[in-house]
Every structure is written in C-alpha cells, then in structure tokens.
Motif scaffolding. Structure first.
Motif, short mmCIF file in Angstrom:
data_model
loop_
_atom_site.label_atom_id
_atom_site.label_comp_id
_atom_site.label_asym_id
_atom_site.label_seq_id
_atom_site.Cartn_x
_atom_site.Cartn_y
_atom_site.Cartn_z
N GLU A 40 0.12 -64.73 -55.97
CA GLU A 40 0.35 -63.75 -54.72
C GLU A 40 0.74 -64.82 -54.00
OE1 GLU A 40 -0.58 -60.48 -54.17
OE2 GLU A 40 -0.18 -60.15 -56.25
N PHE A 41 0.30 -65.79 -53.89
CA PHE A 41 0.58 -66.77 -53.02
C PHE A 41 2.70 -67.12 -53.10
CE2 PHE A 41 -0.28 -70.56 -49.61
CZ PHE A 41 0.45 -71.46 -50.50
N ALA A 42 3.12 -66.93 -54.28
CA ALA A 42 3.53 -67.21 -54.94
C ALA A 42 4.95 -66.24 -54.05
CB ALA A 42 4.41 -67.30 -55.82
N VAL A 43 4.65 -65.20 -53.91
CA VAL A 43 5.28 -63.79 -53.28
C VAL A 43 5.75 -64.00 -52.65
CG1 VAL A 43 5.30 -61.10 -52.36
CG2 VAL A 43 4.40 -62.23 -55.53
N LEU A 44 4.35 -64.83 -51.49
CA LEU A 44 4.20 -64.81 -50.18
C LEU A 44 5.89 -65.72 -49.61
CD1 LEU A 44 0.83 -64.73 -49.00
CD2 LEU A 44 2.54 -63.02 -48.15
N GLY A 79 3.84 -55.83 -61.59
CA GLY A 79 4.89 -54.51 -60.76
C GLY A 79 5.49 -54.50 -59.80
N LEU A 80 3.94 -54.80 -58.21
CA LEU A 80 4.85 -54.61 -57.13
C LEU A 80 5.20 -55.26 -56.16
CD1 LEU A 80 0.91 -52.79 -55.80
CD2 LEU A 80 3.07 -52.16 -55.67
N ALA A 81 5.56 -56.86 -57.29
CA ALA A 81 5.59 -57.84 -56.74
C ALA A 81 7.41 -57.75 -57.19
CB ALA A 81 5.41 -58.98 -57.43
N MET A 82 7.03 -57.12 -58.24
CA MET A 82 8.57 -56.88 -59.40
C MET A 82 9.32 -55.92 -58.14
SD MET A 82 9.30 -58.95 -61.27
CE MET A 82 8.27 -59.89 -60.65
N TYR A 84 8.97 -55.60 -55.15
CA TYR A 84 9.72 -56.47 -53.78
C TYR A 84 10.52 -57.00 -53.80
CZ TYR A 84 8.59 -59.84 -49.84
OH TYR A 84 9.65 -60.90 -48.58
N PHE A 85 10.86 -58.13 -55.30
CA PHE A 85 12.16 -58.55 -55.47
C PHE A 85 13.18 -58.30 -56.14
CE2 PHE A 85 8.42 -61.80 -56.01
CZ PHE A 85 9.30 -62.91 -54.66
N ARG A 86 13.32 -56.36 -56.24
CA ARG A 86 14.36 -55.17 -56.29
C ARG A 86 14.46 -55.74 -57.80
NH1 ARG A 86 14.26 -54.76 -51.17
NH2 ARG A 86 16.03 -54.30 -49.62
N LYS A 87 13.28 -56.09 -58.45
CA LYS A 87 13.05 -56.19 -60.07
C LYS A 87 12.35 -55.01 -61.05
CE LYS A 87 14.99 -60.67 -60.08
NZ LYS A 87 16.99 -61.16 -59.73
N HIS A 88 13.31 -54.34 -61.04
CA HIS A 88 12.99 -52.58 -61.00
C HIS A 88 12.67 -52.33 -62.32
CE1 HIS A 88 15.23 -51.63 -56.98
NE2 HIS A 88 13.53 -51.51 -56.79
N ASP A 89 13.36 -52.87 -63.48
CA ASP A 89 13.22 -52.72 -65.13
C ASP A 89 11.96 -53.64 -65.21
OD1 ASP A 89 15.86 -51.24 -65.89
OD2 ASP A 89 16.65 -52.99 -66.01
N LEU A 90 11.66 -54.67 -64.86
CA LEU A 90 10.21 -55.61 -64.60
C LEU A 90 8.98 -54.51 -63.98
CD1 LEU A 90 11.79 -59.70 -63.99
CD2 LEU A 90 10.99 -58.21 -66.31
N ALA A 91 9.05 -54.21 -63.01
CA ALA A 91 8.63 -53.55 -62.15
C ALA A 91 8.12 -51.86 -63.21
CB ALA A 91 8.82 -52.63 -60.84
N ALA A 92 8.95 -51.31 -63.70
CA ALA A 92 8.43 -50.26 -64.79
C ALA A 92 7.81 -50.65 -65.96
CB ALA A 92 9.58 -49.23 -64.95
N GLN A 93 7.56 -52.03 -66.10
CA GLN A 93 7.15 -52.70 -67.39
C GLN A 93 5.48 -52.69 -67.15
OE1 GLN A 93 9.76 -56.11 -69.01
NE2 GLN A 93 11.42 -54.20 -69.88
N HIS A 94 5.79 -53.26 -66.06
CA HIS A 94 4.65 -54.22 -66.14
C HIS A 94 3.94 -52.78 -65.63
CE1 HIS A 94 4.93 -57.97 -66.40
NE2 HIS A 94 6.04 -57.85 -64.93
#
Length: 122
Positions: A40-44, A79-82, A84-94
């Motif tokens: 989460e810190f890395a996302v920030l 998934g939420l972080a992905m 945020y970074f617009r990585k929809h395929d990874l988000a869907a997997q998570h």
C-alpha cells in the motif's frame, strides 16, 4: 504529491515501523500484514513494480500460513491497486482469486459486493 498523499504517507510510515517490530516477534501471524502495508505504501508512492511484488508476497504468505481471510483481502487490495495503475487484466485476476477465497470463507455478502462493484472485470 498532494498534501493528502503526504499525510497518508506519514501515517503509513508510523504504522509500518510498528508492524515491522511486531512481524519480527511473530512472523506467522503478521508478516502478510507487513507485506500488505508495504504494498500500500508503494502504491501511495506510485511505484507499480514494488507494489506488485509486495502484494504478490503478501498473497503467498497469507496463503502459505492458511490465513484465508487475509489471503482474500490481499487479493482484493491488489486488484484495487492494479485498477489504480490501469492494469485491468491483473486486477481481474486478483479480484477473481479474492472472490474464490471469500466464498471458501463463507463471506457471501462480500462476494456479491465484489461481483457488483467489479462486474466489468469479472
């Protein structure tokens, strides 16, 4: 960075220090939480590579320790972080893995919430 992000980062640093000390004493119950907070810190900080690595480690740690709810939560946060970074395929997997874990845990309302809020990915 915005003032809001700087405030979040300051709060995260404080908690990160506390959890690192705790994780050293009791890694089986807290290492996944430390890794999740580091992610989460890395996302920030906008660091996709580090965030992905920490989420992956948090997910694997929770899974290996048999912490089903923490496993589900780490997958959901990843998934939420992905997103945020617009990585929809990874988000869907998570999110799919989070749903599986929440179903095993019996959190049916949470499963429905994820299916409803992330319907475009699932």
């Amino acid at each position: 960075r915005t003032k809001k992000n700087r405030n979040y980062i300051a709060i995260a640093k404080k908690h990160l220090k506390y959890i690192r000390r705790f994780a050293k004493r009791n890694p089986a119950n807290s290492m996944d939480k430390l890794l999740l907070l580091e992610a989460e810190f890395a996302v920030l900080r906008g660091n996709l590579e580090k965030a992905s690595s920490k989420y992956y480690s948090a997910i694997l740690t929770a899974e290996s320790e048999g912490l089903l709810l923490e496993h589900a939560g780490a997958c959901e946060k990843a998934g939420l972080a992905m997103l945020y970074f617009r990585k929809h395929d990874l988000a869907a997997q998570h999110f799919a893995k989070a749903v599986t874990c929440y179903e095993k845990w019996g959190a049916h309302a949470k499963v429905e919430q994820l299916r409803r809020t992330q319907a475009c990915l699932m």
